[in-house]
Design a protein around this motif. Structure first.
Motif, mmCIF file in Angstrom:
data_model
loop_
_atom_site.group_PDB
_atom_site.id
_atom_site.type_symbol
_atom_site.label_atom_id
_atom_site.label_comp_id
_atom_site.label_asym_id
_atom_site.label_seq_id
_atom_site.Cartn_x
_atom_site.Cartn_y
_atom_site.Cartn_z
ATOM 1 N N PHE B 257 -97.245 70.474 -9.012
ATOM 2 C CA PHE B 257 -97.947 70.441 -7.722
ATOM 3 C C PHE B 257 -98.786 71.692 -7.510
ATOM 4 C CE2 PHE B 257 -93.969 72.492 -6.382
ATOM 5 C CZ PHE B 257 -94.402 73.482 -5.519
ATOM 6 N N LEU B 258 -98.444 72.762 -8.231
ATOM 7 C CA LEU B 258 -99.284 73.958 -8.195
ATOM 8 C C LEU B 258 -100.453 73.748 -9.147
ATOM 9 C CD1 LEU B 258 -96.478 76.671 -8.359
ATOM 10 C CD2 LEU B 258 -97.858 76.073 -6.368
ATOM 11 N N GLY B 259 -101.645 73.810 -8.632
ATOM 12 C CA GLY B 259 -102.820 73.764 -9.506
ATOM 13 C C GLY B 259 -103.368 72.391 -9.810
ATOM 14 N N GLY B 260 -102.757 71.353 -9.307
ATOM 15 C CA GLY B 260 -103.193 70.020 -9.694
ATOM 16 C C GLY B 260 -104.165 69.368 -8.724
ATOM 17 N N LEU B 261 -104.240 68.038 -8.834
ATOM 18 C CA LEU B 261 -105.105 67.255 -7.946
ATOM 19 C C LEU B 261 -104.711 67.459 -6.478
ATOM 20 C CD1 LEU B 261 -107.105 64.905 -7.273
ATOM 21 C CD2 LEU B 261 -105.191 63.337 -7.698
ATOM 22 N N GLY B 262 -103.400 67.466 -6.234
ATOM 23 C CA GLY B 262 -102.919 67.585 -4.856
ATOM 24 C C GLY B 262 -103.450 68.833 -4.174
ATOM 25 N N GLU B 263 -103.460 69.921 -4.895
ATOM 26 C CA GLU B 263 -103.971 71.159 -4.306
ATOM 27 C C GLU B 263 -105.471 71.078 -4.034
ATOM 28 O OE1 GLU B 263 -101.124 74.938 -5.337
ATOM 29 O OE2 GLU B 263 -103.108 74.830 -6.247
ATOM 30 N N SER B 264 -106.193 70.410 -4.933
ATOM 31 C CA SER B 264 -107.636 70.263 -4.697
ATOM 32 C C SER B 264 -107.882 69.446 -3.436
ATOM 33 C CB SER B 264 -108.309 69.581 -5.889
ATOM 34 O OG SER B 264 -108.358 70.446 -6.993
ATOM 35 N N VAL B 265 -107.088 68.403 -3.258
ATOM 36 C CA VAL B 265 -107.231 67.559 -2.066
ATOM 37 C C VAL B 265 -106.837 68.366 -0.820
ATOM 38 C CG1 VAL B 265 -106.330 65.509 -0.886
ATOM 39 C CG2 VAL B 265 -106.925 65.395 -3.325
ATOM 40 N N ALA B 266 -105.760 69.136 -0.931
ATOM 41 C CA ALA B 266 -105.303 69.937 0.215
ATOM 42 C C ALA B 266 -106.362 70.951 0.638
ATOM 43 C CB ALA B 266 -103.997 70.647 -0.140
ATOM 44 N N ARG B 267 -107.021 71.576 -0.350
ATOM 45 C CA ARG B 267 -108.079 72.533 -0.032
ATOM 46 C C ARG B 267 -109.207 71.836 0.723
ATOM 47 N NH1 ARG B 267 -112.872 72.984 -1.215
ATOM 48 N NH2 ARG B 267 -112.684 71.336 -2.760
ATOM 49 N N LEU B 268 -109.576 70.669 0.232
ATOM 50 C CA LEU B 268 -110.654 69.930 0.882
ATOM 51 C C LEU B 268 -110.280 69.573 2.318
ATOM 52 C CD1 LEU B 268 -113.321 68.255 0.794
ATOM 53 C CD2 LEU B 268 -111.924 66.337 -0.003
ATOM 54 N N LEU B 269 -109.080 69.015 2.474
ATOM 55 C CA LEU B 269 -108.685 68.555 3.811
ATOM 56 C C LEU B 269 -108.485 69.727 4.769
ATOM 57 C CD1 LEU B 269 -106.228 65.648 2.884
ATOM 58 C CD2 LEU B 269 -108.649 65.496 3.549
ATOM 59 N N SER B 270 -107.895 70.815 4.281
ATOM 60 C CA SER B 270 -107.619 71.929 5.190
ATOM 61 C C SER B 270 -108.907 72.540 5.722
ATOM 62 C CB SER B 270 -106.766 72.993 4.496
ATOM 63 O OG SER B 270 -107.504 73.609 3.467
ATOM 64 N N THR B 271 -109.981 72.442 4.946
ATOM 65 C CA THR B 271 -111.242 73.023 5.415
ATOM 66 C C THR B 271 -112.102 72.027 6.177
ATOM 67 O OG1 THR B 271 -112.208 72.554 3.244
ATOM 68 C CG2 THR B 271 -111.404 74.789 3.608
ATOM 69 N N GLN B 272 -111.910 70.734 5.934
ATOM 70 C CA GLN B 272 -112.831 69.754 6.517
ATOM 71 C C GLN B 272 -112.187 68.749 7.461
ATOM 72 O OE1 GLN B 272 -116.214 68.873 4.904
ATOM 73 N NE2 GLN B 272 -116.207 70.400 3.292
ATOM 74 N N HIS B 273 -110.927 68.396 7.167
ATOM 75 C CA HIS B 273 -110.297 67.369 8.005
ATOM 76 C C HIS B 273 -108.778 67.446 7.826
ATOM 77 C CE1 HIS B 273 -110.298 63.608 10.300
ATOM 78 N NE2 HIS B 273 -109.328 63.220 9.486
#
Lengths: 281, 317
Positions: B257-273
């Motif tokens: 869960f560190l460094g994977g797709l989930g983190e990329s999605v979390a970064r996107l959502l935390s900044t945009q939605h």
């Protein structure tokens, strides 16, 4: 016949360029750069068949890879003085937004550089790849690479050295700068390299020595001989015996100037030993 | 609900091998390098058909990456093949300097990624490779879900100029995406439409996400299911559009869960939605020996784990 007087003048000017680049930013690697000044001048002026303008693909010309990227000052000086970019740009060495990064890179689009180097041990592999591509393209030109002797401590080199011999990559000339020094001291003290010639030969390379690696009159015929030995089924290794810091008395025969710039006084002393020939940038 | 059928289990690595075979015929600049795993990577056909363009480098991955970088200078499009662990962790600095920083057109093709490598155990089961590769500036990171998609991706990346990490696996898995798909790098594939939850999956977890969506549907939960084959660049628009509709998300991947797709999605959502998110991924652990099915069950990477995560995330809305 090479015009040795003109080449000697160029060597002196390249030394000045090296010293002035590292002095200005108080960083960089003058020792190994000075030790290879004659080699670079010979390679770019007398040995390589190269085009005047730079194309990344290096098609139908000889190409060169610098594996020990920290000697960027000599590389940049000779590239500039070979016409790849304005000599004045040497003023920007290691400065913010410069194409002349601390270690050479393609990232900023500097003409003459085909791959980034700095993290050691990667240049021979890249050179093998480029040499194989030349064979596939029926491009009968030579790929040159230079690496440091301390750099041979990196294991990747030996993967590459094994591959090149095992697969007859014979359009490749790898020169090893044998100055016997590295950051922490002599190579013998840090990690002895043993018999480098015997090692390359045992891997199946054709090995030549240039005993006077700071003498153009030894380098040019030596490298021409190396060229003649290409195309015979074996990669060619040139053991270039140099003196780190060559041309500046207080920088010679020591590892102290591997990665240290001269202060104002030291620069003046060093430049006085190498008076202007072609003109400073 | 769209119906997806398994046309017969096939390994994704064979999709790579067959894609490479096709590329060999149609693109003379494509060359292949392999570090003593020709059979495992299904590169035999390419080797047989184009011996002059196939380079056996031996067990020497660092040199392989460097050679591939050098070959691009002569206009070649090198595809390197070895296991995911040896394609990334072992040669990180070579990829970083000679490929990514140098901007070289190398396709790093990595099989046996993740837990489903199985019995060989943790030494070979890399669960960190997506993170390693996505952190490199300019690197495109692709993790395909089945044979057809892996074949299509292999062919597609040859036409893209720049470094690519293509990740696939060892076991035979459901083959359900269209044979004639138009693989677009960076473009998410919407598999199911729903309004209650978004399930974003990559690689082997995409089929599991579809199974989970069917189970959820029986319970009246409508899931939007998105196949993210390209983790970098991420299809921000597709993800945002879906999560704006559903209000919560479960990401699913065969990776830490560190460094994977989930983190990329979390970064996107935390900044945009910002929205509640649950992670189906390994929990900062190494793997171990076992069958692929046993391992996916033990480490919580299957349809039932996704269903449980959906129930948790909906409760957090």
């Amino acid at each position: 016949m090479a015009d040795y007087k003109a080449l000697e003048d160029l060597v002196i000017q390249v030394r000045r360029d090296i010293l002035r680049q590292v002095h200005k930013v108080n960083s960089g690697h003058p020792g190994g750069s000075l030790g290879c000044a004659e080699f670079f001048v010979a390679l770019y002026n007398e040995i390589m068949e190269r085009k005047d303008s730079f194309a990344m693909d290096g098609k139908d010309e000889d190409i060169f890879f610098l594996s020990n990227g920290h000697i960027s000052p000599v590389f940049y000086s000779v590239l500039a003085r070979s016409g790849y970019f304005p000599v004045e740009e040497l003023n920007t060495f290691r400065l913010l937004n410069s194409r002349l990064q601390g270690h050479p890179t393609t990232h900023e689009g500097l003409p003459g550089v085909r791959i980034a180097s700095g993290s050691l041990g990667q240049g021979i592999s890249a050179a093998i790849g480029a040499a194989l591509a030349k064979k596939l393209n029926n491009d009968n030109h030579i790929v040159y690479a230079l690496c440091g002797d301390g750099e041979l401590q990196e294991g990747q080199n030996w993967e590459a050295i094994m591959y090149a011999a095992g697969n007859s990559v014979d359009n490749l000339i790898v020169t090893v700068d044998l100055n016997g020094q590295q950051i922490d001291g002599s190579t013998d003290n840090v990690l002895p390299l043993g018999n480098v010639r015997a090692k390359f030969e045992a891997f199946g390379w054709d090995v030549l020595d240039i005993k006077e690696g700071n003498d153009l009159k030894a380098i040019i015929p030596g490298m021409q001989k190396a060229k003649e030995r290409t195309g015979n089924g074996k990669p060619v290794c040139v053991l270039l015996h140099t003196v780190m810091g060559n041309g500046v008395d207080f920088m010679m025969h020591t590892h102290d100037w591997h990665g240290k710039a001269p202060n104002d006084e030291q620069l003046e002393n060093a430049l006085s030993q190498n008076p202007v020939t072609l003109g400073d940038y | 609900m769209k119906k997806y059928t398994d046309s017969g289990k096939k390994d994704t690595r064979s999709g790579f091998g067959d894609g490479l075979t096709e590329l060999g015929k149609k693109n003379k600049d494509v060359v292949a390098l392999c570090a003593d795993l020709t059979g495992s990577l299904k590169m035999d056909d390419f080797k047989k058909n184009h011996p002059e363009r196939f380079f056996q480098v031996g067990i020497a991955e660092a040199n392989m990456i460097g050679m591939a970088a050098g070959m691009t200078i002569g206009g070649k499009i090198p595809f390197t093949g070895t296991f995911a662990n040896f394609s990334t962790g072992r040669v990180y600095d070579q990829i970083r300097q000679s490929v990514a920083y140098s901007g070289k057109n190398v396709k790093i093709c990595a099989s046996h990624a993740g837990l489903t490598l199985g019995e060989d155990g943790a030494t070979h089961q890399i669960l960190e490779d997506i993170g390693l590769m996505k952190m490199l500036p300019g690197m495109t990171v692709i993790n395909t879900c089945d044979y057809n998609q892996t074949k299509a991706a292999t062919i597609a990346i040859a036409d893209y100029e720049g470094p690519v990490y293509l990740r696939f696996g060892r076991p035979k898995v459901a083959n359900f995406t269209p044979e004639d798909q138009n693989f677009q790098i960076g473009k998410a594939v919407q598999l199911q439409e729903g309004t209650d939850v978004t399930i974003i999956a990559t690689g082997h977890l995409v089929w599991e996400a579809l199974q989970a969506a069917e189970t959820l549907n029986e319970k009246g939960i409508k899931a939007d299911v998105i196949n993210i084959h390209t983790i970098k660049p991420l299809d921000d628009d597709a993800i945002l559009k879906s999560v704006k509709k559903t209000g919560c998300v479960v990401t699913a991947e065969e990776h830490n869960f560190l460094g994977g797709l989930g983190e990329s999605v979390a970064r996107l959502l935390s900044t945009q939605h910002p929205a509640p998110q649950e992670f189906i991924a390994t929990q900062d652990t190494f793997g171990e020996s076992g069958t692929p099915e046993q391992l996916m069950e033990k480490y919580g990477l299957n349809a039932s784990a996704i269903v449980n995560a959906v129930n948790r995330v909906i409760a957090r809305k």
